[in-house]
Write a protein that holds these residues in place. Structure first.
Motif, mmCIF file in Angstrom:
data_model
loop_
_atom_site.group_PDB
_atom_site.id
_atom_site.type_symbol
_atom_site.label_atom_id
_atom_site.label_comp_id
_atom_site.label_asym_id
_atom_site.label_seq_id
_atom_site.Cartn_x
_atom_site.Cartn_y
_atom_site.Cartn_z
ATOM 1 N N ALA A 148 0.843 -1.204 0.000
ATOM 2 C CA ALA A 148 0.000 0.000 0.000
ATOM 3 C C ALA A 148 0.870 1.243 0.000
ATOM 4 N N TRP A 149 1.969 1.223 0.777
ATOM 5 C CA TRP A 149 2.879 2.383 0.785
ATOM 6 C C TRP A 149 3.555 2.532 -0.572
ATOM 7 N N LEU A 150 4.025 1.423 -1.141
ATOM 8 C CA LEU A 150 4.700 1.472 -2.440
ATOM 9 C C LEU A 150 3.765 1.975 -3.537
ATOM 10 N N ARG A 153 3.927 5.605 -3.011
ATOM 11 C CA ARG A 153 5.345 5.961 -3.169
ATOM 12 C C ARG A 153 5.621 7.457 -2.954
ATOM 13 N N PRO A 154 5.380 7.946 -1.732
ATOM 14 C CA PRO A 154 5.740 9.329 -1.431
ATOM 15 C C PRO A 154 7.245 9.534 -1.546
ATOM 16 N N SER A 155 7.639 10.719 -1.974
ATOM 17 C CA SER A 155 9.047 11.001 -2.232
ATOM 18 C C SER A 155 9.316 12.491 -2.062
ATOM 19 N N ASN A 172 1.101 11.900 1.599
ATOM 20 C CA ASN A 172 1.769 10.861 2.386
ATOM 21 C C ASN A 172 3.256 11.111 2.576
ATOM 22 N N VAL A 173 3.772 12.156 1.977
ATOM 23 C CA VAL A 173 5.180 12.506 2.200
ATOM 24 C C VAL A 173 5.376 12.870 3.674
ATOM 25 N N ARG A 174 6.382 12.267 4.275
ATOM 26 C CA ARG A 174 6.834 12.671 5.609
ATOM 27 C C ARG A 174 8.340 12.827 5.528
ATOM 28 N N LEU A 175 8.795 14.049 5.643
ATOM 29 C CA LEU A 175 10.227 14.301 5.523
ATOM 30 C C LEU A 175 10.960 13.786 6.752
ATOM 31 N N ASN A 270 15.328 0.487 1.633
ATOM 32 C CA ASN A 270 15.278 0.742 0.190
ATOM 33 C C ASN A 270 13.885 1.237 -0.182
ATOM 34 N N PRO A 271 13.752 2.482 -0.641
ATOM 35 C CA PRO A 271 12.420 3.004 -0.969
ATOM 36 C C PRO A 271 11.755 2.283 -2.137
ATOM 37 N N ASN A 272 12.554 1.607 -2.959
ATOM 38 C CA ASN A 272 11.993 0.938 -4.135
ATOM 39 C C ASN A 272 11.384 -0.426 -3.812
#
Length: 347
Positions: A148-150, A153-155, A172-175, A270-272
């Motif tokens: 669900a997060w992927l 894919r917030p970036s 959904n971006v959280r720095l 790994n964000p990917n």
């Protein structure tokens, strides 16, 4: 115990400094102070400067670091970063200072150069893995949660500006700048020392350092730095000399992790894939700019043996040293020339 600071408290010292002068070196005026911030030990050593001037400079660094820790904490409320993340979650724009904008823009550039392996926009993913706390114990997030997060894919690439007003295309971006905020702190500290006219110093945050000048200016003695052995934290795996203005930063999967059903899960994710990196166990980067070195160490860790050379080229990294789980070592050609390897299998 309440966690207070960036998640560095349980980090082993990744880079070891050999502070002592050689027997033949003439004595110099040295002021050294140790204080605690970011949940770790910070050591500042200033050489060949009047004591009062050096002490005043160190006091300024400590005050800056304490404020920096509050402003850039990834998950506690009330700081700059907390306010930005709250605004993004509420789908609201937020106006920020020039210095904050510059750091975010620089981080966006570094993220793009790393093919977004280094991506400060994935704070939500780091939280899913339980690393937005001091207590890391598992279990890992479910495959459904990660998928669900992927899908979202917030970036950090979702962030954009109109003047000094920050917007996000993805709520959904959280720095979370745990991947390069320590580097920024080092750069700010050295900038303040140079502005004060101090030319020879080392600032060490939990083992990551930026160094200017010489250990002994009278004979141009270099600072001798040891790189920690991931399997034996109190010993050095390799060493090198630094003389001038350089940063040396290490990321390691052995530094912050939990074990679940016999498998170790690191905080470097790994964000990917949504899963922690599991190829290299230690990556050390040397670069003039500590913010860049910090980001690159994270990116190379995730890239692993098959991808690190491409990412290093794109990020302008010419000096890097990696260790994998079999103690196989990898290094850029420039790093090989200056590195003294004490114990490892060379790649």
């Amino acid at each position: 115990m309440k966690f207070n600071g960036f998640p560095f408290k349980h980090f082993a010292i990744a880079v070891l400094a050999f502070w002592g002068l050689t027997a033949c070196s003439p004595p110099t005026q040295t002021v050294q102070e140790v204080f605690y911030v970011f949940g770790t030990e910070v050591r500042v050593e200033i050489v060949d400067a009047p004591q009062a001037k050096a002490e005043h400079a160190i006091q300024g660094i400590e005050a800056t670091f304490q404020q920096f820790n509050q402003d850039w904490h990834a998950w506690e409320k009330g700081g700059i970063l907390g306010n930005i993340n709250d605004a993004i979650a509420a789908r609201q724009p937020i106006t920020i200072a020039d210095s904050v904008k510059r750091f975010i823009l620089k981080s966006q550039t570094l993220a793009a150069e790393s093919d977004y392996l280094f991506d400060p926009g994935i704070g939500q993913l780091i939280e899913l893995w339980g690393f937005h706390s001091e207590d890391w114990h598992g279990p890992p997030p479910s495959e459904e949660t990660l998928q669900a997060w992927l899908k979202s894919r917030p970036s950090i690439r979702d962030i954009y500006f109109k003047g000094n007003t920050l917007y996000s295309r993805n709520s959904n971006v959280r720095l979370d700048f745990g991947g390069n905020a320590k580097g920024l702190a080092l750069d700010l500290a050295i900038e303040s020392l140079l502005h004060a006219g101090i030319e020879n110093a080392i600032v060490n945050i939990g083992g990551d350092m930026r160094i200017i000048g010489s250990k002994n200016p009278e004979n141009h003695q270099a600072w001798r730095i040891g790189i920690q052995d991931p399997d034996h934290p109190k010993t050095a795996l390799a060493s090198l000399q630094i003389n001038g203005d350089e940063s040396i930063v290490t990321s390691g999967t052995y530094q912050r992790y939990f074990t679940w059903k016999g498998k170790r899960y690191s905080h470097i994710i790994n964000p990917n894939t949504g899963y922690p990196a599991d190829h290299f166990i230690s990556v050390t980067v040397v670069h003039p700019d500590a913010t860049t070195a910090d980001a690159a160490a994270t990116a190379l860790m995730i890239a692993g043996p098959s991808g690190w050379e491409k990412i290093a080229r794109q990020m302008g990294i010419t000096e890097a040293f990696m260790v994998d789980g079999n103690r196989q070592t990898y290094a850029t050609p420039t790093m090989k020339k200056r590195l003294h390897l004490l114990d490892a299998k060379n790649s």
